[in-house]
Structure formats: C-alpha cells, structure tokens
Scaffold this motif. Structure first.
Motif, PDB file in Angstrom:
ATOM      1  N   LEU A  51       0.841  -1.202   0.000  1.00 36.27           N
ATOM      2  CA  LEU A  51       0.000   0.000   0.000  1.00 36.27           C
ATOM      3  C   LEU A  51       0.877   1.253   0.000  1.00 36.27           C
ATOM      4  CD1 LEU A  51      -2.711  -1.069   2.610  1.00 36.27           C
ATOM      5  CD2 LEU A  51      -3.143  -0.539   0.198  1.00 36.27           C
ATOM      6  N   VAL A  78      -0.829   4.544   0.938  1.00 32.11           N
ATOM      7  CA  VAL A  78      -1.081   4.778   2.365  1.00 32.11           C
ATOM      8  C   VAL A  78       0.217   5.126   3.083  1.00 32.11           C
ATOM      9  CG1 VAL A  78      -1.935   3.740   4.514  1.00 32.11           C
ATOM     10  CG2 VAL A  78      -3.110   3.282   2.341  1.00 32.11           C
ATOM     11  N   ALA A 125      -8.309   4.891   2.939  1.00 34.14           N
ATOM     12  CA  ALA A 125      -8.009   5.403   1.600  1.00 34.14           C
ATOM     13  C   ALA A 125      -8.243   6.891   1.406  1.00 34.14           C
ATOM     14  CB  ALA A 125      -8.836   4.635   0.565  1.00 34.14           C
ATOM     15  N   ILE A 145      -7.299   6.381  -5.405  1.00 33.41           N
ATOM     16  CA  ILE A 145      -8.272   5.451  -4.825  1.00 33.41           C
ATOM     17  C   ILE A 145      -8.782   4.496  -5.895  1.00 33.41           C
ATOM     18  CG2 ILE A 145     -10.580   5.291  -3.803  1.00 33.41           C
ATOM     19  CD1 ILE A 145      -9.975   7.898  -2.314  1.00 33.41           C
ATOM     20  N   MET A 166      -6.145   1.866  -6.533  1.00 33.35           N
ATOM     21  CA  MET A 166      -6.104   0.875  -5.461  1.00 33.35           C
ATOM     22  C   MET A 166      -7.244  -0.122  -5.600  1.00 33.35           C
ATOM     23  SD  MET A 166      -5.272   3.404  -2.237  1.00 33.35           S
ATOM     24  CE  MET A 166      -5.741   2.190  -1.015  1.00 33.35           C
ATOM     25  N   CYS A 167      -8.439   0.384  -5.874  1.00 36.71           N
ATOM     26  CA  CYS A 167      -9.599  -0.485  -5.992  1.00 36.71           C
ATOM     27  C   CYS A 167      -9.457  -1.435  -7.173  1.00 36.71           C
ATOM     28  CB  CYS A 167     -10.865   0.359  -6.129  1.00 36.71           C
ATOM     29  SG  CYS A 167     -11.289   1.293  -4.634  1.00 36.71           S
ATOM     30  N   ALA A 194     -15.403   5.255  -0.304  1.00 35.22           N
ATOM     31  CA  ALA A 194     -14.106   5.926  -0.227  1.00 35.22           C
ATOM     32  C   ALA A 194     -14.082   7.184  -1.087  1.00 35.22           C
ATOM     33  CB  ALA A 194     -12.997   4.968  -0.657  1.00 35.22           C
TER      34      ALA A 194
END
Length: 292
Positions: A92, A95, A139, A166, A169-170, A183
């Motif tokens: 991640l 993050v 997120a 985001i 990431m998804c 998110a």
C-alpha cells in the motif's frame, strides 16, 4: 509479545509454498487479540520483504489478508507490522506516503495523517463498522501525500489527486463496489461534513442530497459513521457524540414530510423540493437567513 495464536495453526506447507502470504497473514493476525509482534518476528518479516517475496504475489491474493486485518479488533497493529517490516511500501504505497505528512487540527494544531489514520481505523473497529467504512478510512487521505510544502498543513486540491489513486487501489485489489463508492464519497464530502453549520440551510439541504440521506440511507449511515470515527480520533474526543452528525440528523428529520422529486421530474420541480427542504431545515435551525 509472542506470535498470534492463530499463526501457529497455519500448516507448514502453507508457510513454505506461500512465504509472502504467510507474511501478510501474520501482519493481519497481529490486529487480533494478543497480536502485537515481537522484534524477532518483525525482523524475519523484514528479511522476507528484502528477498522480494511480495513481488511474486498477485494483488488479488493480498486483498483477503488486508480485509482480515481491517476487520480485526485493532487494525492499526496490522499497519504497524507492515510498516516495520517494509511491507507497507510494497502493498500500500499510497497509504505509506501519508505518514509524516501534517494536517491541520484543533488540539494539537497539527496531526500526522498516517498516525491519525491508525486511530480512525481503531475507532471504526470499536464501533464495529463494516468493511466499507474501514476501507474508506484507510483510503480517503491518499491525495494529501504530495501537497505543496508551502501550503501545509492545509491540502488544496487533494480531491483531484486522491480520486485516481483510490480508483487505482480499488482496481488493483478488486475492491468491492460499495467500498470504492464510499471511499470516493468520503474523499469529497468528509471535510465538508466536518465544516457544516446552521447558518446556511440551502447548502445543508444540498449536502444531504449529495450524500444519499434521502434515498440511500445505508450509504449515508456509513459515511456518518466514518465522519464520527474521524472526529473522535482527534485528541480528547474519545467516546464523544459527533456534533455535526447530530446537526445533520436534525436537518434530516426536519425534511421527513417532504417528498422527493419523482424520477424524470423537471428542474423546476427538483428546485422546489430543495427549496422546501431548505426552508424546513432553516426553521429547525432557526436560521436568520430564512426567518422571513
């Protein structure tokens, strides 16, 4: 402390055939009871990361372990284990990038976004929040990682930077649609909800419409849970009621007798509904703007 008791139940063949998964599983299990990892265990995890084990695992295999940790009692422990072992940068990076970045607050005047994120996650766990809330908490700040230094601790245009991150990431993990949707909604609306006030009833009515208060009560409830967790994660607010949540509930109740515009209704009809809602909210708030 020792390894989590659940870790000892993993069969040896799993450990040997899936070293990266075993690393992630251990980090996830550290978010459960008695899960804080000792230094020796973290060092072993670090060595696995250094060998490049995580580069051999598909993101779709990473996601179930992230969910396991996010849904545990103390999600922050998983992130601390991933951070200490170097795995967070591999799994991640979006993050990881917010750790060490300041954000404006009340008391103290600034907080580290990454550390605040961990407190929000643990508050969400305390509230038994669903996965969508916890994913959104993880997120929604990723657009703040590279805010111009001259603007800090304020983050202008972070929504524009955060949205594609985001979405990436998804897509990478195959995140469920409800997690992605919440998110992205929190990215745009959470800070607006924190700033909502009684002075202008029209914008409150419009906000309630945007966040699904009238037609998507579950999504609205999840967003308000997230905002409440974010509020309580700041110092001195633990277990407090969320004032903006109380305010919006008053506004929502004031609109209870006003029917929504039917699908396909004219713009004039939709505007009339919004005007009626704003007037009802103003009456509930005793707003001077609408007192006449």
């Amino acid at each position: 402390m020792n390894m989590p008791s659940e870790y000892t139940a993993l069969p040896p063949e799993f450990m040997q055939a899936h070293p990266a998964l075993s690393l992630l599983r251990l980090a996830a299990l550290s978010a459960g009871p008695e899960g804080i990892l000792d230094d020796d265990t973290l060092e072993l995890m670090f060595e696995q990361v250094e060998t490049g084990a995580l580069t051999l695992i598909a993101p779709s295999d990473v996601w179930p372990e992230l969910v396991r940790g996010l849904m545990a009692n103390t999600p922050s422990n998983m992130f601390r284990a991933l951070f200490a072992s170097g795995a967070l940068a591999e799994v991640l990076p979006e993050v990881l990038a917010v750790f060490g970045v300041p954000q404006i607050a009340d008391n103290p005047p600034e907080v580290d976004i990454g550390q605040h994120l961990l407190r929000v996650l643990d508050e969400a766990a305390r509230c038994n929040a669903p996965l969508a809330v916890r994913f959104a908490a993880m997120a929604m700040h990723v657009g703040k990682a590279d805010s111009p230094p001259e603007h800090l601790p304020v983050h202008y245009r972070h929504v524009e930077r955060g949205r594609p991150r985001i979405e990436a990431m998804c897509a990478r993990f195959g995140v469920p649609a409800d997690c992605r949707e919440l998110a992205l909604l929190a990215l745009v609306e959470c800070e607006r909800i924190h700033r909502v006030g009684e002075v202008r009833a029209g914008p409150v009515a419009a906000l309630l419409e945007r966040i699904g208060a009238f037609d998507r009560p579950q999504r609205y409830a999840q967003l308000m849970t997230l905002c409440a967790c974010d509020y309580r994660a700041y110092g001195g607010r633990a277990a407090q009621a969320y004032p903006k949540g109380v305010l919006l509930e008053r506004a929502l109740k004031a609109c209870a007798g006003i029917d929504a515009a039917a699908p396909g209704a004219s713009a004039e009809t939709a505007d009339a509904v919004q005007e009626a809602r704003a007037a009802a909210i103003a009456l509930a708030f005793r707003s001077e703007r609408w007192s006449g």
